[in-house]
Design a protein around this motif. Sequence first.
Motif, PDB file in Angstrom:
ATOM      1  N   TYR A  32       0.885  -1.334  -0.033  1.00 50.13           N
ATOM      2  CA  TYR A  32       0.040   0.070   0.117  1.00 50.13           C
ATOM      3  C   TYR A  32       0.971   1.117  -0.003  1.00 50.13           C
ATOM      4  CZ  TYR A  32      -3.764  -3.279   1.327  1.00 50.13           C
ATOM      5  OH  TYR A  32      -4.568  -4.248   1.442  1.00 50.13           O
ATOM      6  N   GLN A  33       0.372   2.438  -0.373  1.00 51.80           N
ATOM      7  CA  GLN A  33       0.982   3.579  -0.332  1.00 51.80           C
ATOM      8  C   GLN A  33       1.177   4.022   0.961  1.00 51.80           C
ATOM      9  OE1 GLN A  33      -0.829   6.137  -3.430  1.00 51.80           O
ATOM     10  NE2 GLN A  33       0.393   5.167  -4.972  1.00 51.80           N
ATOM     11  N   SER A  34       0.046   4.016   1.664  1.00 51.03           N
ATOM     12  CA  SER A  34      -0.002   4.369   3.138  1.00 51.03           C
ATOM     13  C   SER A  34       0.993   3.717   4.059  1.00 51.03           C
ATOM     14  CB  SER A  34      -1.420   4.233   3.637  1.00 51.03           C
ATOM     15  OG  SER A  34      -1.657   4.260   5.052  1.00 51.03           O
ATOM     16  N   LYS A  35       1.745   4.541   4.899  1.00 50.31           N
ATOM     17  CA  LYS A  35       2.635   3.742   5.536  1.00 50.31           C
ATOM     18  C   LYS A  35       2.055   3.340   6.769  1.00 50.31           C
ATOM     19  CE  LYS A  35       6.337   6.758   3.902  1.00 50.31           C
ATOM     20  NZ  LYS A  35       7.363   6.308   3.457  1.00 50.31           N
ATOM     21  N   THR A  36       0.843   3.843   7.278  1.00 45.78           N
ATOM     22  CA  THR A  36       0.154   3.281   8.546  1.00 45.78           C
ATOM     23  C   THR A  36      -0.363   2.032   8.112  1.00 45.78           C
ATOM     24  OG1 THR A  36       0.025   5.564   9.140  1.00 45.78           O
ATOM     25  CG2 THR A  36      -1.355   3.969  10.085  1.00 45.78           C
ATOM     26  N   MET A  37      -1.072   1.962   6.846  1.00 49.67           N
ATOM     27  CA  MET A  37      -1.657   0.580   6.445  1.00 49.67           C
ATOM     28  C   MET A  37      -0.498  -0.613   6.364  1.00 49.67           C
ATOM     29  SD  MET A  37      -4.398  -0.643   6.040  1.00 49.67           S
ATOM     30  CE  MET A  37      -4.938  -2.275   5.431  1.00 49.67           C
ATOM     31  N   ASN A  38       0.506  -0.178   5.986  1.00 54.76           N
ATOM     32  CA  ASN A  38       1.667  -1.198   5.799  1.00 54.76           C
ATOM     33  C   ASN A  38       1.952  -1.548   7.247  1.00 54.76           C
ATOM     34  OD1 ASN A  38       1.749  -1.295   2.975  1.00 54.76           O
ATOM     35  ND2 ASN A  38       3.089   0.598   2.875  1.00 54.76           N
ATOM     36  N   VAL A  39       2.008  -0.653   8.073  1.00 53.70           N
ATOM     37  CA  VAL A  39       2.501  -1.104   9.469  1.00 53.70           C
ATOM     38  C   VAL A  39       1.415  -2.093   9.906  1.00 53.70           C
ATOM     39  CG1 VAL A  39       2.808  -0.286  11.922  1.00 53.70           C
ATOM     40  CG2 VAL A  39       3.863   1.042   9.760  1.00 53.70           C
ATOM     41  N   LEU A  40       0.156  -1.760   9.897  1.00 57.46           N
ATOM     42  CA  LEU A  40      -0.972  -2.624  10.468  1.00 57.46           C
ATOM     43  C   LEU A  40      -0.918  -3.737   9.718  1.00 57.46           C
ATOM     44  CD1 LEU A  40      -3.504   0.341  10.828  1.00 57.46           C
ATOM     45  CD2 LEU A  40      -2.201  -0.619  12.397  1.00 57.46           C
ATOM     46  N   LEU A  41      -0.769  -4.004   8.585  1.00 53.79           N
ATOM     47  CA  LEU A  41      -0.566  -5.241   7.663  1.00 53.79           C
ATOM     48  C   LEU A  41       0.660  -5.922   8.131  1.00 53.79           C
ATOM     49  CD1 LEU A  41      -1.856  -6.764   5.575  1.00 53.79           C
ATOM     50  CD2 LEU A  41      -0.251  -5.677   3.787  1.00 53.79           C
ATOM     51  N   ARG A  42       1.631  -5.426   8.430  1.00 58.70           N
ATOM     52  CA  ARG A  42       2.827  -6.230   8.717  1.00 58.70           C
ATOM     53  C   ARG A  42       2.825  -6.859  10.092  1.00 58.70           C
ATOM     54  NH1 ARG A  42       6.433  -2.274   7.082  1.00 58.70           N
ATOM     55  NH2 ARG A  42       6.552  -1.364   9.013  1.00 58.70           N
ATOM     56  N   THR A  43       2.231  -6.027  11.144  1.00 58.09           N
ATOM     57  CA  THR A  43       2.354  -6.290  12.565  1.00 58.09           C
ATOM     58  C   THR A  43       1.691  -7.648  12.914  1.00 58.09           C
ATOM     59  OG1 THR A  43       2.061  -3.955  13.125  1.00 58.09           O
ATOM     60  CG2 THR A  43       1.911  -5.607  14.991  1.00 58.09           C
ATOM     61  N   PRO A  44       0.497  -8.114  12.356  1.00 59.60           N
ATOM     62  CA  PRO A  44       0.307  -9.507  12.838  1.00 59.60           C
ATOM     63  C   PRO A  44       1.215 -10.610  12.175  1.00 59.60           C
ATOM     64  CG  PRO A  44      -1.509  -8.327  11.672  1.00 59.60           C
ATOM     65  CD  PRO A  44      -0.414  -7.498  11.559  1.00 59.60           C
ATOM     66  N   TRP A  45       1.867 -10.357  11.258  1.00 61.10           N
ATOM     67  CA  TRP A  45       2.697 -11.462  10.584  1.00 61.10           C
ATOM     68  C   TRP A  45       3.832 -11.455  11.633  1.00 61.10           C
ATOM     69  CZ3 TRP A  45       1.563 -14.807   7.286  1.00 61.10           C
ATOM     70  CH2 TRP A  45       0.445 -14.590   6.526  1.00 61.10           C
ATOM     71  N   VAL A  46       4.483 -10.552  12.124  1.00 62.91           N
ATOM     72  CA  VAL A  46       5.708 -10.260  13.014  1.00 62.91           C
ATOM     73  C   VAL A  46       5.085 -10.732  14.301  1.00 62.91           C
ATOM     74  CG1 VAL A  46       7.174  -8.539  14.558  1.00 62.91           C
ATOM     75  CG2 VAL A  46       6.734  -8.126  12.049  1.00 62.91           C
ATOM     76  N   LEU A  47       3.958 -10.660  14.728  1.00 59.76           N
ATOM     77  CA  LEU A  47       3.518 -11.259  16.021  1.00 59.76           C
ATOM     78  C   LEU A  47       3.428 -12.660  15.859  1.00 59.76           C
ATOM     79  CD1 LEU A  47       0.764  -9.026  16.956  1.00 59.76           C
ATOM     80  CD2 LEU A  47       3.118  -9.043  18.213  1.00 59.76           C
ATOM     81  N   GLN A  48       2.973 -13.272  14.758  1.00 58.06           N
ATOM     82  CA  GLN A  48       2.875 -14.826  14.376  1.00 58.06           C
ATOM     83  C   GLN A  48       4.371 -15.404  14.533  1.00 58.06           C
ATOM     84  OE1 GLN A  48       0.201 -16.304  10.992  1.00 58.06           O
ATOM     85  NE2 GLN A  48      -0.242 -13.943  11.057  1.00 58.06           N
ATOM     86  N   VAL A  49       5.373 -14.575  13.975  1.00 60.28           N
ATOM     87  CA  VAL A  49       6.762 -15.142  14.135  1.00 60.28           C
ATOM     88  C   VAL A  49       7.338 -15.146  15.382  1.00 60.28           C
ATOM     89  CG1 VAL A  49       9.331 -14.659  13.428  1.00 60.28           C
ATOM     90  CG2 VAL A  49       7.554 -14.004  11.706  1.00 60.28           C
ATOM     91  N   ILE A  50       6.874 -13.986  16.387  1.00 61.00           N
ATOM     92  CA  ILE A  50       7.265 -14.327  17.592  1.00 61.00           C
ATOM     93  C   ILE A  50       6.740 -15.405  18.264  1.00 61.00           C
ATOM     94  CG2 ILE A  50       6.930 -13.175  20.039  1.00 61.00           C
ATOM     95  CD1 ILE A  50       7.348 -10.392  18.533  1.00 61.00           C
TER      96      ILE A  50
END
Length: 119
Positions: A32-50
């Motif tokens: 996405y162009q929105s940096k906020t949306m990209n952060v919100l999209l990436r966070t669940p994946w990082v939490l799953q990795v943890i």
Amino acid sequence: STMTTSCPLLQMMSSGTICLLVACTFCLRPPYQSKTMNVLLRTPWVLQVIGFSIGGAAVAYDDPGSPSALPALSLYLLSALALAAAFLEAFAFASASAEAEAKAKASRKAAARARAERR
């Protein structure tokens, strides 16, 4: 089926690896162009990795004689840190983006006034 019951460590590590690849892909090529949306999209994946990593470590270092709260505490601590970082990053980007947009709008208005005065 057989893989999850016979080798849970393999299942957790393969799932964690897939999540890590997706998280890295979203970091390197944001969808996405929105940096906020990209952060919100990436966070669940990082939490799953943890989660998968801590679960894998708990299975790998399982010692039935001494129950330990370390894996649970590690999971809570790392998850809280990841969520706090994502929260700060999302709002930092949002405020920086809003400031940049306001400055750009003001400079466009100033340029339009200057062109109007020249005529």
